[in-house]
Motif scaffolding. Sequence first.
Motif, mmCIF file in Angstrom:
data_model
loop_
_atom_site.group_PDB
_atom_site.id
_atom_site.type_symbol
_atom_site.label_atom_id
_atom_site.label_comp_id
_atom_site.label_asym_id
_atom_site.label_seq_id
_atom_site.Cartn_x
_atom_site.Cartn_y
_atom_site.Cartn_z
ATOM 1 N N THR A 164 -22.505 30.533 7.998
ATOM 2 C CA THR A 164 -23.719 30.298 8.787
ATOM 3 C C THR A 164 -24.082 31.437 9.729
ATOM 4 O OG1 THR A 164 -22.544 29.274 10.650
ATOM 5 C CG2 THR A 164 -23.149 27.842 8.797
ATOM 6 N N GLY A 165 -23.095 32.197 10.183
ATOM 7 C CA GLY A 165 -23.343 33.222 11.196
ATOM 8 C C GLY A 165 -23.709 32.655 12.540
ATOM 9 N N GLY A 166 -23.478 31.345 12.746
ATOM 10 C CA GLY A 166 -23.984 30.701 13.949
ATOM 11 C C GLY A 166 -22.966 30.035 14.842
ATOM 12 N N LEU A 167 -21.676 30.352 14.704
ATOM 13 C CA LEU A 167 -20.663 29.671 15.502
ATOM 14 C C LEU A 167 -19.879 30.647 16.370
ATOM 15 C CD1 LEU A 167 -19.047 26.961 13.198
ATOM 16 C CD2 LEU A 167 -20.993 26.774 14.740
ATOM 17 N N HIS A 168 -19.446 30.148 17.525
ATOM 18 C CA HIS A 168 -18.506 30.877 18.365
ATOM 19 C C HIS A 168 -17.086 30.469 17.973
ATOM 20 C CE1 HIS A 168 -21.624 32.328 21.104
ATOM 21 N NE2 HIS A 168 -22.149 31.129 21.032
ATOM 22 N N ALA A 169 -16.133 31.326 18.286
ATOM 23 C CA ALA A 169 -14.739 31.008 17.996
ATOM 24 C C ALA A 169 -13.881 31.311 19.212
ATOM 25 C CB ALA A 169 -14.234 31.802 16.794
ATOM 26 N N ALA A 170 -12.821 30.525 19.352
ATOM 27 C CA ALA A 170 -11.786 30.780 20.347
ATOM 28 C C ALA A 170 -10.452 30.720 19.615
ATOM 29 C CB ALA A 170 -11.833 29.734 21.461
ATOM 30 N N ALA A 171 -9.617 31.717 19.846
ATOM 31 C CA ALA A 171 -8.340 31.796 19.137
ATOM 32 C C ALA A 171 -7.214 32.015 20.132
ATOM 33 C CB ALA A 171 -8.357 32.931 18.113
ATOM 34 N N LEU A 172 -6.103 31.361 19.876
ATOM 35 C CA LEU A 172 -4.919 31.483 20.716
ATOM 36 C C LEU A 172 -3.844 32.238 19.950
ATOM 37 C CD1 LEU A 172 -4.015 30.405 23.565
ATOM 38 C CD2 LEU A 172 -2.755 28.630 22.311
ATOM 39 N N PHE A 173 -3.320 33.303 20.571
ATOM 40 C CA PHE A 173 -2.271 34.124 19.964
ATOM 41 C C PHE A 173 -1.022 34.086 20.832
ATOM 42 C CE2 PHE A 173 -6.217 35.850 18.356
ATOM 43 C CZ PHE A 173 -5.940 36.232 17.052
ATOM 44 N N ASP A 174 0.144 34.230 20.205
ATOM 45 C CA ASP A 174 1.346 34.433 21.012
ATOM 46 C C ASP A 174 1.461 35.914 21.347
ATOM 47 O OD1 ASP A 174 2.541 35.794 18.859
ATOM 48 O OD2 ASP A 174 3.865 34.139 18.334
ATOM 49 N N LEU A 175 2.500 36.279 22.060
ATOM 50 C CA LEU A 175 2.600 37.650 22.566
ATOM 51 C C LEU A 175 3.046 38.657 21.515
ATOM 52 C CD1 LEU A 175 4.064 36.922 26.109
ATOM 53 C CD2 LEU A 175 1.672 37.205 25.412
ATOM 54 N N THR A 176 3.292 38.191 20.291
ATOM 55 C CA THR A 176 3.565 39.103 19.179
ATOM 56 C C THR A 176 2.327 39.300 18.313
ATOM 57 O OG1 THR A 176 4.276 37.397 17.585
ATOM 58 C CG2 THR A 176 5.930 38.234 19.130
ATOM 59 N N GLY A 177 1.197 38.683 18.696
ATOM 60 C CA GLY A 177 -0.028 38.790 17.923
ATOM 61 C C GLY A 177 -0.163 37.755 16.831
ATOM 62 N N LYS A 178 0.699 36.754 16.815
ATOM 63 C CA LYS A 178 0.616 35.694 15.802
ATOM 64 C C LYS A 178 -0.453 34.683 16.188
ATOM 65 C CE LYS A 178 3.248 31.893 13.732
ATOM 66 N NZ LYS A 178 4.545 31.154 13.744
ATOM 67 N N LEU A 179 -1.341 34.365 15.263
ATOM 68 C CA LEU A 179 -2.390 33.384 15.509
ATOM 69 C C LEU A 179 -1.782 31.982 15.539
ATOM 70 C CD1 LEU A 179 -5.411 32.642 15.786
ATOM 71 C CD2 LEU A 179 -5.516 32.566 13.273
ATOM 72 N N LEU A 180 -2.008 31.272 16.632
ATOM 73 C CA LEU A 180 -1.462 29.929 16.803
ATOM 74 C C LEU A 180 -2.498 28.848 16.521
ATOM 75 C CD1 LEU A 180 0.483 30.508 20.157
ATOM 76 C CD2 LEU A 180 1.393 30.607 17.816
ATOM 77 N N ILE A 181 -3.681 28.979 17.096
ATOM 78 C CA ILE A 181 -4.744 27.988 16.939
ATOM 79 C C ILE A 181 -6.084 28.717 16.940
ATOM 80 C CG2 ILE A 181 -5.872 25.920 17.895
ATOM 81 C CD1 ILE A 181 -3.318 25.340 19.443
ATOM 82 N N LEU A 182 -7.010 28.289 16.097
ATOM 83 C CA LEU A 182 -8.378 28.799 16.123
ATOM 84 C C LEU A 182 -9.342 27.633 15.994
ATOM 85 C CD1 LEU A 182 -9.866 31.924 14.501
ATOM 86 C CD2 LEU A 182 -11.000 29.747 14.098
ATOM 87 N N ARG A 183 -10.371 27.629 16.811
ATOM 88 C CA ARG A 183 -11.401 26.596 16.733
ATOM 89 C C ARG A 183 -12.777 27.248 16.801
ATOM 90 N NH1 ARG A 183 -7.728 24.385 15.054
ATOM 91 N NH2 ARG A 183 -6.799 22.360 15.648
ATOM 92 N N GLU A 184 -13.725 26.705 16.020
ATOM 93 C CA GLU A 184 -15.107 27.172 16.009
ATOM 94 C C GLU A 184 -16.029 26.066 16.508
ATOM 95 O OE1 GLU A 184 -16.119 30.063 12.458
ATOM 96 O OE2 GLU A 184 -15.035 28.333 11.679
ATOM 97 N N ASP A 185 -17.117 26.461 17.140
ATOM 98 C CA ASP A 185 -18.125 25.498 17.566
ATOM 99 C C ASP A 185 -19.405 26.249 17.911
ATOM 100 O OD1 ASP A 185 -18.020 22.363 18.521
ATOM 101 O OD2 ASP A 185 -19.536 23.490 19.617
ATOM 102 N N ILE A 186 -20.512 25.543 17.828
ATOM 103 C CA ILE A 186 -21.783 26.166 18.205
ATOM 104 C C ILE A 186 -21.838 26.455 19.698
ATOM 105 C CG2 ILE A 186 -23.097 24.031 18.619
ATOM 106 C CD1 ILE A 186 -25.385 25.433 16.952
ATOM 107 N N GLY A 187 -21.029 25.746 20.480
ATOM 108 C CA GLY A 187 -20.913 25.988 21.916
ATOM 109 C C GLY A 187 -19.607 26.689 22.235
ATOM 110 N N ARG A 188 -19.670 27.830 22.919
ATOM 111 C CA ARG A 188 -18.442 28.582 23.206
ATOM 112 C C ARG A 188 -17.493 27.776 24.085
ATOM 113 N NH1 ARG A 188 -22.590 31.637 25.371
ATOM 114 N NH2 ARG A 188 -22.195 33.316 23.888
#
Length: 275
Positions: A164-188
């Motif tokens: 869609t090109g229309g969503l914001h994302a927030a991602a949580l990483f640990d201190l080694t750069g490993k992706l832990l959680i990612l969520r998308e939504d139209i509202g940041r």
Amino acid sequence: MTNAVVHAHIKKVETTGIIDTHDVLAAEEPLEIRLIHGPSHNRRQQNISVTMRTPGQDEELAAGFLFTEGIIGQYDAIANITLSSTPDGSIATVALKENILPELGNTSRNFQSTASCGVCGKTELSGIHTGVNVSSSHPVSFPASLLYQLPGILRGEQPVFDTTGGLHAAALFDLTGKLLILREDIGRHNAVDKLIGAAMAQQMMPLQSTLLLLSGRAGFELIQKAAMAGIPIIAAVGAPSSMAVKTAAAWNITLVGFLREQRFNIYTAAERITL
């Protein structure tokens, strides 16, 4: 993400003419958050918020919102979350355990937010601040060499944005750069609430050894939500606002902006970023 996209018939205009085709849009629908609390002999239901969000992970959104707004202090305060639908939208009803006393002092300020604003519905200046009362003092660091890689990891894990090109994302990483959680939504702000709600459900709190990456700009309300969760480092692909920088400095949060094309700016607590 369930029901995250909507298909629409459109007319596509180009220099060669107009054609009938279809497009894929990011879904935007209202969610009302209700709270049930009190002892068994005197249970009360209260309407807390209406937010415009992308459907999906509504339980996480409700839990994260109640936490980041300071209404509850932990996930264990919740007995259950029930989802229901009406002709006007969806409802997430959060029932607290009988011994939990929610902090409702600010709920009279009429929480109502659009997808673009996390504090629009608050009617008093004092209402924009939640219960953050400690600064981030956890001894953590993050190497710049890893920081450069995070936007690429984020983009590679955004399936709905790719469509869609229309969503914001927030991602949580640990201190080694490993992706832990990612969520998308139209509202940041919703994306951050969903992420924090997911971390709460997975018993990861507080998030003192993590980095939060934002796909867009860093506004004040996002810094505040991260501070409530104990996140010490925030990086944004876009620009921070002046209030975001001021807030991050007050709570000793490392704030990075313009993280793209192998460069970034550090606005606060630069000592956590190692070169």
